[in-house]
Write a protein that holds these residues in place. Structure first.
Motif, PDB file in Angstrom:
ATOM      1  N   ARG A   9       0.854  -1.193   0.000  1.00 37.20           N
ATOM      2  CA  ARG A   9       0.000   0.000   0.000  1.00 37.20           C
ATOM      3  C   ARG A   9       0.887   1.239   0.000  1.00 37.20           C
ATOM      4  O   ARG A   9       1.675   1.447   0.925  1.00 37.20           O
ATOM      5  N   ASN A  10       0.762   2.032  -1.061  1.00 31.49           N
ATOM      6  CA  ASN A  10       1.512   3.293  -1.181  1.00 31.49           C
ATOM      7  C   ASN A  10       3.001   3.089  -0.917  1.00 31.49           C
ATOM      8  O   ASN A  10       3.660   3.893  -0.249  1.00 31.49           O
ATOM      9  N   SER A  25       0.719   0.269  -5.099  1.00 29.79           N
ATOM     10  CA  SER A  25      -0.278  -0.494  -4.335  1.00 29.79           C
ATOM     11  C   SER A  25      -0.724  -1.675  -5.182  1.00 29.79           C
ATOM     12  O   SER A  25      -1.144  -1.500  -6.333  1.00 29.79           O
TER      13      SER A  25
END
Length: 308
Positions: A9-10, A25
């Protein structure tokens, strides 16, 4: 719903002012997934992050629900084949893998059993007593894959595993990768050549300049890339004979020879058909392929289209 083996994620990683990957992501489930992108796109950085060899600069990365950085227990569940060679070149293939087995915690008969099984998987049993310094590039690729699967990992990360292999070796390795995926393992395989990934799986992640620009089924990507002729450069024992055998096919639209006469570039508008028939042509006509390379130009055109 399938288990998420890897979740990002990110996720970002930078080296000073140089960005390796930027705000990625994605998730991985069991099976084979292709990591596709041109050279310098960030593929190797991402694989090293998942393997726990690099620490993320930002974002979250979980492997089997755990953070991989400085997680030594987790490394037992991960197999990693790097792009670059890093061998004790004076060792034989058998001794190299035996050292890897011992480092992985195996000893005695169990270590030797795993070494021989891995050598058999990559078709190197006949070369097990040969020094790695004398291995061809394709053989060095296979011994790297052997060490990645020796400890029976659940997650296997392969960085450009087919680089330097001849057509016959590539075909065998693709079949091995597909079989490992069908057995329920999770494989992330990087390449900058679309047809290699398509031969292994239909699930792909495309990255460019450190960003994910597309993911999902490869058919969408295939439709884009087929608009552009596909080039392959060969070095072999008889380039002119190879050219004469391939030029008869209607999808081959251009052939050119290198200045030294040892190489030939083939351009095809139907790369699937081209690569499917290539191994039989090579075997049936005594062609010895020393190397093959597919330039990035066509893949770059697809990425430029997607970015725009």
């Amino acid at each position: 719903m399938s288990e998420k083996v890897v979740e990002a994620r990110n996720l970002s990683k930078w080296y000073g002012e140089v960005v390796g990957i930027n705000d990625l992501s994605f998730s991985l489930s069991p099976g084979v997934t292709g990591l596709l992108g041109p050279n310098g796109a960030g593929k190797s950085t991402l694989l090293k992050l998942i393997a726990g060899l690099l620490k993320p600069s930002k974002g979250e990365l979980l492997v089997f629900g755990e953070v991989p950085w400085k997680n030594h227990r987790l490394k037992r569940r991960i197999g990693y084949c790097p792009e670059l060679d890093a061998f004790w070149r004076y060792l034989t293939g058998f001794d190299f893998l035996l050292n890897i087995a011992r480092l992985s915690g195996y000893s005695g008969e169990e270590a030797e059993k795993r070494v021989l099984a891995s050598l058999k998987e990559v078709d190197l049993l006949s070369a097990k007593d040969k020094r790695i310094a004398a291995y061809s590039r394709g053989m060095r690729q296979r011994i790297k894959i052997a060490q990645a699967i020796l400890h029976d990992p659940e997650l296997i990360l392969l960085d450009e595993p087919l680089a330097g292999m001849d057509p016959i070796g590539r075909k065998a390795m693709i079949e091995l990768i597909k079989r490992l995926g069908k057995e329920g393992r999770t494989l992330l395989v990087s390449s900058h050549i679309l047809h290699e990934i398509e031969a292994m799986t239909k699930e792909v992640i495309l990255i460019h300049n450190g960003r994910v620009i597309a993911e999902g089924n490869v058919h969408r990507i295939r439709e884009l890339i087929d608009e552009h002729p596909h080039m392959v450069f060969f070095t072999c024992n008889d380039p002119r004979k190879l050219a004469s055998l391939l030029v008869k096919y209607p999808d081959v639209v251009n052939i050119s020879f290198s200045e030294d006469g040892r190489g030939v570039t083939i351009q095809s508008v139907k790369p699937d058909e081209f690569y499917r028939r290539l191994p039989d042509i090579v075997l049936d006509n005594g062609i010895e392929i020393e190397g093959m390379h597919s330039p990035d130009d066509n893949l770059e055109a697809v990425f430029n289209y997607l970015v725009k």
